[in-house]
Design a protein around this motif. Structure first.
Motif, PDB file in Angstrom:
ATOM      1  N   LEU A 199       0.996  -1.170  -0.017  1.00 17.28           N
ATOM      2  CA  LEU A 199      -0.008   0.090  -0.052  1.00 17.28           C
ATOM      3  C   LEU A 199       0.797   1.161  -0.072  1.00 17.28           C
ATOM      4  O   LEU A 199       1.594   1.367   0.882  1.00 17.28           O
ATOM      5  N   GLU A 200       0.621   2.092  -1.073  1.00 18.97           N
ATOM      6  CA  GLU A 200       1.168   3.302  -0.915  1.00 18.97           C
ATOM      7  C   GLU A 200       0.443   4.483  -1.167  1.00 18.97           C
ATOM      8  O   GLU A 200      -0.543   4.494  -2.314  1.00 18.97           O
ATOM      9  N   GLY A 201       0.158   5.285  -0.335  1.00 20.75           N
ATOM     10  CA  GLY A 201      -1.065   6.057  -0.259  1.00 20.75           C
ATOM     11  C   GLY A 201      -2.314   5.367  -0.479  1.00 20.75           C
ATOM     12  O   GLY A 201      -2.772   4.794   0.417  1.00 20.75           O
ATOM     13  N   ASP A 202      -3.171   5.988  -1.517  1.00 21.52           N
ATOM     14  CA  ASP A 202      -4.502   5.502  -1.677  1.00 21.52           C
ATOM     15  C   ASP A 202      -4.248   3.985  -2.527  1.00 21.52           C
ATOM     16  O   ASP A 202      -5.533   3.468  -2.935  1.00 21.52           O
ATOM     17  N   HIS A 203      -3.461   3.509  -3.122  1.00 19.03           N
ATOM     18  CA  HIS A 203      -3.266   2.346  -3.998  1.00 19.03           C
ATOM     19  C   HIS A 203      -2.267   1.519  -3.528  1.00 19.03           C
ATOM     20  O   HIS A 203      -1.138   1.831  -3.005  1.00 19.03           O
TER      21      HIS A 203
END
Length: 204
Positions: free
Chosen positions: A144-148
């Motif tokens: 998971l990186e930020g919202d994605h």
């Protein structure tokens, strides 16, 4: 089995028989040779209510018991004369159940109805080149990186994988074994998502 269920089973099987004999069997050799059939067949099956059997009415389906659905699949196998057509036309029956059972309401409403209408195709991506269907040992990761999520890995032997619009993909988001696994819906066209080649194998 009560008389009403028997009558429903017979009526559904007859509908599927007529569909298979008129719209599948005459083309089945060419479709088997090609390893695919026209996408319009999904829409036709949806018009008859076949794609939505067993799915919630709120998502465009028709709730149906296994005992009601079984005669339909038997009729399609018998009169459609192709395991490849049967598996591909109904690949959503392995791709959508995790979405129906576990996805958020927003994801369910985005993904499920267009598949049941025959407008989109759904697939389930579990098997990997180095591990067969040993689900607990799969290596595809999602971070998971930020919202994605950033997904890194490869899948193979995916029914409808060459043209699926939604690929429900098993990924590792945690530690080893089954507890570290998650399922993500990956939409065709997502940056980095690539379908490389059709496999030359026995059957489809």
């Amino acid at each position: 089995m009560d008389a009403e269920l028997q009558a429903d089973r017979a009526a559904l099987a007859d509908t599927v028989r007529r569909f298979a004999e008129s719209e599948i069997a005459p083309h089945v050799q060419a479709w088997d040779d090609a390893g695919e059939f026209p996408r319009a067949l999904y829409a036709r099956a949806a018009e008859l209510g076949l794609l939505g059997l067993g799915y919630p009415e709120a998502l465009g389906g028709t709730p149906a018991s296994y005992s009601l659905k079984l005669p339909a699949w038997i009729a399609l196998a018998r009169h459609g004369k192709s395991g490849g057509v049967l598996a591909s036309l109904f690949s959503h029956n392995i791709g959508l159940p995790p979405v129906v059972l576990h996805a958020s309401d927003a994801v369910r409403r985005e993904v499920v109805p267009p598949v049941l209408r025959g407008e989109k195709i759904a697939a389930l991506a579990i098997t990997e080149p180095g591990g067969g269907s040993d689900v607990a040992a799969l290596r595809t990761t999602a971070r998971l990186e930020g919202d994605h999520y950033v997904v890194n890995g490869e899948k193979t032997f995916i029914t409808s994988g060459m043209r699926a619009d939604y690929v429900v993909t098993a990924v590792r988001t945690g530690g080893p074994g089954a507890p570290g696994l998650s399922l993500l819906v990956v939409e065709k066209g997502t940056p980095g998502f690539e379908v490389t080649r059709r496999l030359d194998k026995m059957g489809w």
